[in-house]
Design a protein around this motif. Structure first.
Motif, PDB file in Angstrom:
ATOM      1  N   MET A   1     -19.975 -10.672   3.473  1.00 13.61           N
ATOM      2  CA  MET A   1     -21.435 -10.760   3.442  1.00 13.61           C
ATOM      3  C   MET A   1     -21.883 -11.734   2.357  1.00 13.61           C
ATOM      4  SD  MET A   1     -24.193  -7.731   2.543  1.00 13.61           S
ATOM      5  CE  MET A   1     -23.753  -6.709   3.956  1.00 13.61           C
ATOM      6  N   ILE A   2     -22.934 -12.488   2.672  1.00 11.61           N
ATOM      7  CA  ILE A   2     -23.587 -13.349   1.683  1.00 11.61           C
ATOM      8  C   ILE A   2     -24.973 -12.769   1.417  1.00 11.61           C
ATOM      9  CG2 ILE A   2     -24.403 -15.673   1.138  1.00 11.61           C
ATOM     10  CD1 ILE A   2     -22.490 -16.735   3.283  1.00 11.61           C
ATOM     11  N   GLU A   3     -25.278 -12.513   0.154  1.00  9.94           N
ATOM     12  CA  GLU A   3     -26.596 -12.004  -0.205  1.00  9.94           C
ATOM     13  C   GLU A   3     -27.279 -13.000  -1.142  1.00  9.94           C
ATOM     14  OE1 GLU A   3     -26.494  -7.487  -0.988  1.00  9.94           O
ATOM     15  OE2 GLU A   3     -24.414  -8.136  -1.248  1.00  9.94           O
ATOM     16  N   ILE A   4     -28.371 -13.577  -0.665  1.00  5.24           N
ATOM     17  CA  ILE A   4     -29.189 -14.476  -1.466  1.00  5.24           C
ATOM     18  C   ILE A   4     -30.323 -13.639  -2.045  1.00  5.24           C
ATOM     19  CG2 ILE A   4     -30.435 -16.666  -1.498  1.00  5.24           C
ATOM     20  CD1 ILE A   4     -27.569 -16.881  -0.396  1.00  5.24           C
ATOM     21  N   LYS A   5     -30.375 -13.509  -3.372  1.00  7.24           N
ATOM     22  CA  LYS A   5     -31.332 -12.593  -3.996  1.00  7.24           C
ATOM     23  C   LYS A   5     -32.274 -13.345  -4.940  1.00  7.24           C
ATOM     24  CE  LYS A   5     -28.631  -8.326  -3.842  1.00  7.24           C
ATOM     25  NZ  LYS A   5     -28.235  -7.127  -4.624  1.00  7.24           N
ATOM     26  N   ASN A   6     -33.484 -13.584  -4.443  1.00 11.28           N
ATOM     27  CA  ASN A   6     -34.558 -14.172  -5.268  1.00 11.28           C
ATOM     28  C   ASN A   6     -34.104 -15.425  -6.016  1.00 11.28           C
ATOM     29  OD1 ASN A   6     -34.849 -10.811  -5.775  1.00 11.28           O
ATOM     30  ND2 ASN A   6     -36.589 -11.872  -4.858  1.00 11.28           N
ATOM     31  N   VAL A   7     -33.444 -16.319  -5.292  1.00 12.39           N
ATOM     32  CA  VAL A   7     -32.884 -17.521  -5.910  1.00 12.39           C
ATOM     33  C   VAL A   7     -33.949 -18.602  -6.071  1.00 12.39           C
ATOM     34  CG1 VAL A   7     -31.264 -19.438  -5.596  1.00 12.39           C
ATOM     35  CG2 VAL A   7     -30.522 -17.089  -5.166  1.00 12.39           C
ATOM     36  N   SER A  21     -34.735 -15.203  -0.576  1.00  9.64           N
ATOM     37  CA  SER A  21     -33.859 -14.041  -0.369  1.00  9.64           C
ATOM     38  C   SER A  21     -33.578 -13.873   1.122  1.00  9.64           C
ATOM     39  CB  SER A  21     -34.511 -12.749  -0.883  1.00  9.64           C
ATOM     40  OG  SER A  21     -34.751 -12.781  -2.266  1.00  9.64           O
ATOM     41  N   PHE A  22     -32.320 -13.691   1.467  1.00  9.21           N
ATOM     42  CA  PHE A  22     -31.922 -13.265   2.805  1.00  9.21           C
ATOM     43  C   PHE A  22     -30.437 -12.889   2.764  1.00  9.21           C
ATOM     44  CE2 PHE A  22     -31.522 -17.926   2.855  1.00  9.21           C
ATOM     45  CZ  PHE A  22     -30.234 -18.113   3.333  1.00  9.21           C
ATOM     46  N   THR A  23     -29.975 -12.268   3.838  1.00 13.09           N
ATOM     47  CA  THR A  23     -28.598 -11.792   3.906  1.00 13.09           C
ATOM     48  C   THR A  23     -27.922 -12.336   5.155  1.00 13.09           C
ATOM     49  OG1 THR A  23     -29.154  -9.749   2.721  1.00 13.09           O
ATOM     50  CG2 THR A  23     -27.132  -9.730   4.024  1.00 13.09           C
ATOM     51  N   VAL A  24     -26.657 -12.711   5.008  1.00 12.18           N
ATOM     52  CA  VAL A  24     -25.831 -13.137   6.138  1.00 12.18           C
ATOM     53  C   VAL A  24     -24.714 -12.112   6.283  1.00 12.18           C
ATOM     54  CG1 VAL A  24     -24.505 -15.009   7.169  1.00 12.18           C
ATOM     55  CG2 VAL A  24     -26.336 -15.539   5.527  1.00 12.18           C
ATOM     56  N   GLU A  25     -24.658 -11.461   7.426  1.00  7.90           N
ATOM     57  CA  GLU A  25     -23.693 -10.390   7.649  1.00  7.90           C
ATOM     58  C   GLU A  25     -22.376 -10.926   8.208  1.00  7.90           C
ATOM     59  OE1 GLU A  25     -24.267  -7.251   6.925  1.00  7.90           O
ATOM     60  OE2 GLU A  25     -26.446  -7.137   6.712  1.00  7.90           O
ATOM     61  N   ASP A  26     -21.323 -10.153   8.020  1.00 11.55           N
ATOM     62  CA  ASP A  26     -20.047 -10.475   8.645  1.00 11.55           C
ATOM     63  C   ASP A  26     -20.242 -10.550  10.165  1.00 11.55           C
ATOM     64  OD1 ASP A  26     -19.039 -10.268   6.109  1.00 11.55           O
ATOM     65  OD2 ASP A  26     -17.912  -8.430   6.440  1.00 11.55           O
ATOM     66  N   LYS A 180     -15.833 -13.714  16.143  1.00  9.54           N
ATOM     67  CA  LYS A 180     -15.223 -12.602  16.870  1.00  9.54           C
ATOM     68  C   LYS A 180     -14.250 -11.839  15.979  1.00  9.54           C
ATOM     69  CE  LYS A 180     -15.595 -14.434  21.578  1.00  9.54           C
ATOM     70  NZ  LYS A 180     -14.862 -15.021  22.734  1.00  9.54           N
ATOM     71  N   ASP A 181     -13.695 -12.535  14.983  1.00 10.10           N
ATOM     72  CA  ASP A 181     -12.790 -11.909  14.013  1.00 10.10           C
ATOM     73  C   ASP A 181     -13.538 -11.344  12.811  1.00 10.10           C
ATOM     74  OD1 ASP A 181     -10.574 -12.502  15.557  1.00 10.10           O
ATOM     75  OD2 ASP A 181     -10.210 -14.428  14.573  1.00 10.10           O
ATOM     76  N   GLY A 182     -14.879 -11.335  12.869  1.00 11.69           N
ATOM     77  CA  GLY A 182     -15.670 -10.757  11.794  1.00 11.69           C
ATOM     78  C   GLY A 182     -15.939 -11.696  10.642  1.00 11.69           C
ATOM     79  N   LYS A 183     -15.667 -12.990  10.821  1.00  8.99           N
ATOM     80  CA  LYS A 183     -15.922 -13.963   9.762  1.00  8.99           C
ATOM     81  C   LYS A 183     -17.367 -14.434   9.819  1.00  8.99           C
ATOM     82  CE  LYS A 183     -11.093 -15.390   9.716  1.00  8.99           C
ATOM     83  NZ  LYS A 183     -10.122 -16.488   9.912  1.00  8.99           N
ATOM     84  N   ILE A 184     -17.762 -15.209   8.815  1.00 12.00           N
ATOM     85  CA  ILE A 184     -19.133 -15.712   8.717  1.00 12.00           C
ATOM     86  C   ILE A 184     -19.137 -17.222   8.887  1.00 12.00           C
ATOM     87  CG2 ILE A 184     -21.016 -16.175   7.088  1.00 12.00           C
ATOM     88  CD1 ILE A 184     -20.519 -13.434   5.879  1.00 12.00           C
ATOM     89  N   VAL A 185     -20.072 -17.707   9.682  1.00 10.00           N
ATOM     90  CA  VAL A 185     -20.352 -19.142   9.773  1.00 10.00           C
ATOM     91  C   VAL A 185     -21.810 -19.337   9.367  1.00 10.00           C
ATOM     92  CG1 VAL A 185     -20.538 -21.152  11.262  1.00 10.00           C
ATOM     93  CG2 VAL A 185     -18.658 -19.520  11.604  1.00 10.00           C
ATOM     94  N   PHE A 186     -22.030 -20.170   8.355  1.00  8.49           N
ATOM     95  CA  PHE A 186     -23.377 -20.454   7.850  1.00  8.49           C
ATOM     96  C   PHE A 186     -23.527 -21.961   7.823  1.00  8.49           C
ATOM     97  CE2 PHE A 186     -26.321 -21.496   4.444  1.00  8.49           C
ATOM     98  CZ  PHE A 186     -27.340 -20.574   4.592  1.00  8.49           C
TER      99      PHE A 186
END
Length: 235
Positions: A1-7, A21-26, A180-186
């Protein structure tokens, strides 16, 4: 997970990224879109630890990029909009150099280099020096180096620039395989029709401020992503 917090990121008095702020899930393919100068690349470089930022935090699998930069970077691969490499090197040496930095086991790198060089039709070109490559070939070499160490999180800035249609198709297939393997692409992109078809979630940034973030279906509704983006740009 990527969590962007008030950057927030400033360049002198200019605020390039403003309390985002936003979140990117697995398992997400996440599109990050905005006009030129909106703050996309600045935030991306903050996520991967190239740029520091003034306020807030960025968490990679719960770890702060500020407090645990090496541990965070081990989980990520970054493909910039301009393929920056050591051009005097042979491509295979450059790819192995990247794998060495990530301490990638020999069997893993060999399997992945073989797999992706075949997909990108680069098998017979990896022993050439990178300075002999076209822009598209350099981009392919950088993509292979990013994928060879099997990252959990792949972050890309305008990944389709300079690539031929087959390579674009191949990247889309690879990205779908990764999530499909639960990875993140951003990734950031200006090619909105591709983002609309490919991505599960999207964030839109304008003049450093986040104006929309959510699932692709939520953001676009019955409209196209391009139409939603243009409406937001006109406000």
């Amino acid at each position: 997970m990527i969590e962007i917090k008030n950057v927030t990121k400033k360049y002198g008095k200019k605020i390039a990224v403003d309390n985002v702020s936003f979140t990117v899930e697995d398992g997400d393919i996440f599109a990050f879109i905005g006009h030129n100068g909106a703050g996309k690349t600045t935030l991306i470089k903050s996520i991967v630890g190239i740029h520091d930022f003034d306020e807030g935090d960025i968490l990679i699998d719960g770890m702060s990029i500020k407090e645990n930069p090496v541990e965070c970077k081990k989980l990520m691969a970054y493909v910039p909009d301009n393929p920056e490499t050591y051009e005097h090197m042979k491509a295979i040496d450059y790819i192995n150099f990247i794998c060495d930095m990530y301490e990638t086991p020999l069997d893993v790198r060999e399997k992945n280099i073989k797999k992706y060089s075949k997909i990108f039709e680069m098998e017979d070109k990896l022993n050439d020096t990178i300075d002999s490559y076209s822009h598209g070939m350099k981009q392919k070499a950088v993509l292979i180096s990013a994928l060879a160490h099997d990252p959990k999180i792949l972050i890309m800035d305008e990944p389709f620039v300079g690539l031929d249609p087959k390579a674009v198709f191949d990247i889309k297939e690879i990205l779908n395989e990764m999530v499909k393997d639960g990875k993140i692409v951003f990734y950031s992109t200006h090619i909105l029709d591709v983002a609309e078809k490919l991505c599960s979630r999207v964030a839109i940034i304008k003049s450093g401020k986040l104006v929309k973030s959510g699932s692709m279906k939520e953001i676009k509704g019955d409209k196209s992503l391009e139409k939603v983006f243009m409406e937001l740009e006109e406000k």
